[in-house]
Design an enzyme around this catalytic site. Structure first.
Site, short mmCIF file in Angstrom:
data_model
loop_
_atom_site.label_atom_id
_atom_site.label_comp_id
_atom_site.label_asym_id
_atom_site.label_seq_id
_atom_site.Cartn_x
_atom_site.Cartn_y
_atom_site.Cartn_z
CB ALA A 47 16.81 27.85 34.06
CG HIS A 48 13.27 24.49 33.10
ND1 HIS A 48 12.70 23.40 33.68
CD2 HIS A 48 13.36 25.41 34.06
CE1 HIS A 48 12.47 23.65 34.94
NE2 HIS A 48 12.87 24.86 35.21
CG ASN A 49 9.97 26.22 29.65
OD1 ASN A 49 10.34 25.22 30.29
ND2 ASN A 49 9.08 26.15 28.70
#
Lengths: 364, 364, 364
Positions: free
Chosen positions: C244-246
């Site tokens: 997922a993001h980051n």
């Protein structure tokens, strides 16, 4: 394209908040709390980042109604105070992140059936395939490798990212985002009979995706056997999710990554399914139910339920013991019940003993 | 193309069933029990849809040997009575859903190596890439974006949907369906050594897919390190499944969505793996074993076994307590054993007490 | 291209091992222990294949420091004795499996923006799309259907397999392998607000993939909301994984198939996550931690931890009982605690009784 600049007061007006500190400070970027410097606005995404606040060099910080008065140096800082910090963050990020512009041209390296109808300002990249009778609404962008099967309808202002497949007859609403590798309308997994005699059941239904839906990369949504698999308005589906034939996902529901929903199950509205959840077929998840990560859902769930089913990992050497014992839980249960009976009997006897003793005493 | 019409008697003859009611009624469509109207035939897919039967307007209903005599208005309805309703449904659906026709043309926008050999009536859509020495059998359809690496062989009457990748050297049998985004022959996940010295083990084997296999959208099947990863005749694999290097999937086995099988494991014939199952490497799942959804399979499974391993989600506030206690199951177990010993000791003492009392009585 | 031949002594020199037996025997292939014949070298991949050794016709066998002296016919065999058999196997397999050669040509059927810069010997297959300002390093191969969005940078000697998507602004290091269908830089799953008012949070960060990373087929890695999602040098990620993001994945970490990592979580270096693991958002997995298959990780994990969380499947009829009881574990726990108190009370009473009896005795 130079970044736009806004004063903090202008941002406050834009999001309906108020300034605490210097409203004239110029903001030109949104940055995370670890990285923000002069000219940046940032926000507290999660309480656990509060520790970063002391060292933060941002020109302004988005906060909720409760200003963190106790913060070191709070009097020297500039705050944008709002009711919903996360929403204000999204709105300001939108302001500083203008949508990419597309040229509204159809690449000569795309393959478009003459019977297809493309609206105004539709952008078609190379290697896009558009089948017979397809309709694409105004302002939609089809990235390289997109496949639209015969009779597909796609609404206005959609974004179909690279390698998206929408198979024959499926319908996609307005402002829908399909991320790279999404497959819409693959055959449902249905067979009749067993062994060598097993036969494929034709999957002649479609998938219908309503307005404002977003579907994550490499997610798969199967067409119905008969009728429709439906993703209702505003539903948001993450990456690598599996939606089987004839499922209905309700309005504004959220389905996180790697979750799977088996055939004909109905998910209500504003339901939240966390990641890696599995839902069996032919059941209903009630409106606004929330299901924790990795949960298995074997039966229908009432509206508003809050369920969990994940097992937290434990140190391996301990877990081995637990796993050896778990299949014996029924034995443990009946052992405890047997013990209860024995103890009750002993207590009775012991009590009788005491009474008996008293009686014996009385006998003397 | 107007829909074909058949009388109910003709359908009965087609599937080897008998008519109860009016055999002359005309049927032109198969529909679900909720949606069926005049001119439609429907069937009871699941007992829980029985409630819909009363209001159903279908011209005929497919039923099993036991006619539901107790149904309201059963005498006014037309039934097609068969041994296997689900199979009859599939056969009739096939009758009313003729296969799409393909033109047997090779798009000039496809890229076909001159050394490739395509059989008669092979349809190749735009943006298909066919490498050196590839062979494709009669009647096969390659949809847009299909990639066939050097030396790939694909049999007759296959359907390779958009964006399917079959990497170099892999072999695909006859009547195989590969849904959109399937990857066949990606490198197995194999490394030797640790940390910075880790090196990739070349994956020089292939994938071999036998006849009549169907593989779901975005499923991945890795090539063998040496030798072959094999999917045997008639196996059906759902969406987003992971099959690792050197796995063998037996004939007519069924693998539901999001299941993963680790390296070198052998799945027997007519095995059923439900969704989100995980199977470790280097084990065997015996013929006709059935594994419930979300199960973890850490060791070999004997033929015919029926295993489950899913944890049903529970109300969150209760589940939190269970999850806190579960790692302490071994302690609970030994606590109960200790209690058992104590209770036995107390019972013994209590018994001795009684006996002693008796003896003391006797002493008197 | 005829296969190269080497004597066993040459191979021993190549991998830094020693020969036991005939060093002059010619080897021309690596084969599995079941399939190896004359001219082949093989090795013992797993102790459970030891049974195959007796019948093995290989010309040589790679073994570890401990020669299996007890083997039947060991004196007639040829061994290549090394410290790390698996690494030696990989090195010899590399020797016999020369890398495929690419012609360093850019297909006229690819779409390359004039502002893109391709290094020497970059091979671009048909239907590749390269956006504005893209940079591709020397020796990299872009297979059919690869999409590189505007501003993407890809390093030297990379392999981007068919249908790989790298969206705008993302960066890929040197010697990176992206398998078919990988999606890099899809939008993170982020929304603010609820129900109908929910709004998409722009995902304006990127994905950065460092050198020597390999990513499996159809895996998805989301771009950061702000800043970067990072896959550090040497990390190896299997098929159908969700990042997922980051998220940050540390150096040389290994993530097996179908595992998912939620937003902003940091995975340390040399971490091993087995298949189908789920890791929640905003936590840290310490360096060299190892997590067993199917585990759920709800909180941070210290460095070096060895955790498991998979439930082994059990016979279905037994498992049903366990699953009915598991939600009542808290009740069982408190029942046992209550029993403990009762038994202690009984023991106390029983003891008092004995003492009382003694005292009574003494009274006499």
């Amino acid at each position: 394209m130079s970044a736009p600049r806004r004063t903090l007061s202008e941002l406050a007006e834009h999001v309906g908040g108020s300034v605490v500190g210097d409203g004239g400070v110029e903001i030109q970027r949104v940055a995370s709390i670890e990285e923000a410097g002069a000219g940046d606005i940032t926000f507290l995404a999660h309480p656990r980042y509060r520790a970063h606040l002391a060292a933060c060099q941002a020109s302004a910080i988005i906060v909720g109604p409760d200003l963190p008065e106790e913060l070191p140096g709070v009097s020297r800082r500039n705050f944008l105070r709002v009711r919903q910090p996360y929403t204000a963050f999204a709105e300001i990020l939108n302001l500083f992140s203008p949508q990419p512009q597309y040229d509204g041209r159809v690449s000569p390296q795309a393959s478009i059936d003459p019977s297809a109808v493309l609206g105004d300002d539709v952008t078609v990249f190379p290697y896009v395939y558009v089948g017979k009778g397809v309709k694409v609404g105004r302002g939609t962008v089809l990235f390289p490798g997109v496949f639209l099967g015969d009779g597909v309808e796609v609404g206005e202002e959609c974004r179909l990212h690279p390698q998206v497949t929408v198979r024959e007859g499926c319908r996609v609403g307005n402002r829908v985002i399909l991320h790279a590798g999404v497959v819409i309308g693959s055959d449902g997994f249905g067979y009749a009979g067993e062994g060598r005699e097993r036969m494929k059941i034709p999957q002649v239904g479609i998938v219908e995706i309503e307005d404002d839906v977003e579907i994550g990369a490499n997610t798969t949504i199967d067409r119905a056997t008969l009728g429709r698999t439906i993703i209702r308005r505003g539903a948001k589906i993450d990456n690598l999710v599996q939606i089987a034939h004839n499922v209905v996902v309700g309005e504004d529901s959220i389905i996180a990554a790697q979750t799977g929903i088996a055939g004909s199950t109905r998910i209500g509205r504003e339901v939240i399914l966390a990641g890696q959840v599995g839902v069996v077929n032919h059941i209903e998840i009630g409106d606004r139910a929330r299901i924790g990560p990795k949960s298995g859902i074997p039966r229908s769930v009432p509206p508003g339920a809050l369920l969990s089913g994940a097992v937290a990992a434990a140190p391996h050497h301990e877990w081995i013991k637990v796993m050896t014992l778990l299949p014996n839980l029924a034995k443990l249960w009946s052992d405890v019940r047997r013990l209860e009976r024995k103890v009750a009997e002993l207590a009775r006897r012991s009590g009788k003993g005491v009474k008996g003793h008293a009686r014996r005493k009385g006998d003397l």
